[in-house]
Design a protein around this motif. Structure first.
Motif, short mmCIF file in Angstrom:
data_model
loop_
_atom_site.label_atom_id
_atom_site.label_comp_id
_atom_site.label_asym_id
_atom_site.label_seq_id
_atom_site.Cartn_x
_atom_site.Cartn_y
_atom_site.Cartn_z
N LYS A 218 5.65 29.98 -14.46
CA LYS A 218 7.00 29.53 -14.14
C LYS A 218 7.13 29.28 -12.66
O LYS A 218 6.67 30.07 -11.84
N GLU A 220 9.94 28.00 -9.51
CA GLU A 220 11.30 27.71 -9.07
C GLU A 220 11.22 26.63 -8.00
O GLU A 220 10.79 26.88 -6.87
N ARG A 249 11.67 18.57 -12.29
CA ARG A 249 12.54 19.33 -13.20
C ARG A 249 12.31 18.89 -14.65
O ARG A 249 12.41 19.70 -15.57
N HIS A 250 12.00 17.62 -14.84
CA HIS A 250 11.72 17.13 -16.19
C HIS A 250 10.46 17.79 -16.75
O HIS A 250 10.36 18.02 -17.96
N GLU A 252 9.27 20.81 -15.87
CA GLU A 252 9.33 22.27 -15.82
C GLU A 252 10.28 22.80 -16.89
O GLU A 252 11.39 22.29 -17.06
N SER A 254 13.10 25.02 -18.44
CA SER A 254 14.25 25.71 -17.88
C SER A 254 14.22 27.18 -18.30
O SER A 254 13.44 27.58 -19.16
N HIS A 255 15.10 27.99 -17.69
CA HIS A 255 15.18 29.40 -18.08
C HIS A 255 15.55 29.53 -19.55
O HIS A 255 15.03 30.40 -20.27
N GLU A 256 16.48 28.67 -20.00
CA GLU A 256 16.90 28.73 -21.41
C GLU A 256 15.75 28.38 -22.34
O GLU A 256 15.58 29.00 -23.40
N GLN A 257 14.94 27.41 -21.98
CA GLN A 257 13.80 27.05 -22.82
C GLN A 257 12.77 28.16 -22.87
O GLN A 257 12.15 28.39 -23.92
N GLU A 307 16.35 34.71 -14.44
CA GLU A 307 17.08 34.09 -13.34
C GLU A 307 16.61 34.73 -12.04
O GLU A 307 16.43 35.94 -11.96
#
Length: 348
Positions: A218, A220, A249-250, A252, A254-257, A307
């Motif tokens: 991961k 950031e 960003r496309h 990577e 996301s945190h939700e994913q 997060e």
């Protein structure tokens, strides 16, 4: 001649111009019997335009052009009736047998059942496509070398027994190639000149491959790149956005994913981990819900992608013996202000 005799003569004299599967009579009868003979036929049915190179016999025009799709996985054997537009009309699933003879027999049984059902579903089966793991010679329809998950499946001619028994043309290819072809025709690759299809494994998650854990990394982006770098135009033909930041960003998760992946891994019984490529990519989180006033122990805590606001993983031992000042939900980041006297040593 009365209407009933007309129906019989038409039905018995008709034959398929594409292949003789013995179902042409049933198809024509089904159509003719649905016509109200007291009304002019042109009010009930209008033949759609058909290309000259395609047969215009009545059963061909009325039915959905379809194919049988056969997928051989490490665990399951699947057969489906698929329309020319890529719609799965009906599918069948059985466990993949362990021997060659049982496997071929089951494939034929499932295909014959699908062909029988296709008649009642108004589908015309024009061919069979076989997707299988391992190295395949698609020109000859032969599996050269199989994966370890499919026994007795090397140097196997699939095309000949299927084509001979079903009286249909048969195509055979590697499952990865088949997935790419499907994406090119019906999926995300439609209309694109170049694209890549990545095959990660068979069955639920990598379980069928014998894996015990799925590991990700991961990052950031706001910590890894400065604002100027993220906002600069990115006009490469490979770009997924107008700026470099949008592009990254496309690509990577996301945190939700990541939470969705974690939950899915839990459901199928496999460990899920994600290491941070930078400091903000990981955090100490609650392994279970922790009520306010609870004294923390190590078994209540874990390190996961979260997060970027929690206690750093290397400081997890500083939390042991401290009390939390608020309720902390499961998988929620443990922040410094949620722990009483954080930074001070706990009493022995």
């Amino acid at each position: 001649m009365d209407p009933e005799h007309i129906l019989c003569v038409l039905a018995l004299s008709a034959s398929s111009k594409i292949y003789g599967d013995g179902n042409a009579v049933q198809r024509i009868l089904k159509f003719m019997q649905s016509i109200d003979l007291s009304e002019p036929l042109q009010k009930k049915f209008c033949f759609p335009p058909v290309k000259e190179c395609i047969s215009q016999d009545i059963d061909h025009i009325l039915e959905t052009q379809s194919a049988l799709a056969v997928d051989l996985g490490g665990t399951n054997l699947r057969v489906a009736i698929v329309s020319m537009k890529g719609k799965v009309v009906k599918k069948y699933v059985q466990l993949n047998p362990k021997t060659f003879e049982e496997r071929i027999e089951l494939i034929l049984t499932m295909c014959k059942q699908a062909m029988a059902d296709a008649v009642h579903l108004n589908c015309r089966i024009l061919g069979v496509g076989v997707s299988t793991g391992g190295r395949v010679n698609p020109q000859d329809g032969i599996v050269l070398h199989s994966t370890k998950l499919i026994n007795e499946w090397s140097s196997v001619d699939i095309r000949t027994p299927l084509s001979s028994a079903l009286h249909l043309p048969v195509w055979v290819d590697n499952d990865g190639n088949c997935a790419a072809l499907a994406e090119r025709k019906f999926g995300h690759g439609k209309g694109m000149e170049n694209f890549v299809t990545i095959i990660t494994g068979t069955g639920p998650f990598p379980l069928d491959r014998g894996a015990d854990c799925a590991k990700f990394q991961k990052s950031e982006l706001e910590f890894k790149f400065n604002k100027k770098a993220l906002e600069r135009p990115y006009t490469s033909k490979h770009s997924w956005g107008k700026t470099y930041g949008e592009h990254k960003r496309h690509l990577e998760f996301s945190h939700e994913q990541y939470r969705e992946l974690q939950q899915y891994a839990k459901e199928v019984g496999i460990f899920f981990t994600a290491s941070g490529m930078d400091e903000l990519g990981k955090s100490v989180v609650a392994k279970t819900a922790i009520p306010k006033g609870t004294e923390l122990t190590l078994d209540m805590l874990t390190v996961k992608v979260a997060e970027p606001k929690g206690v750093a993983p290397e400081d997890i031992f500083q939390l042991v013996g401290k009390k939390v000042t608020i309720d902390i939900d499961e998988d929620e980041s443990v922040t410094e202000d949620a722990v009483d006297n954080y930074g001070k040593k706990a009493k022995a």
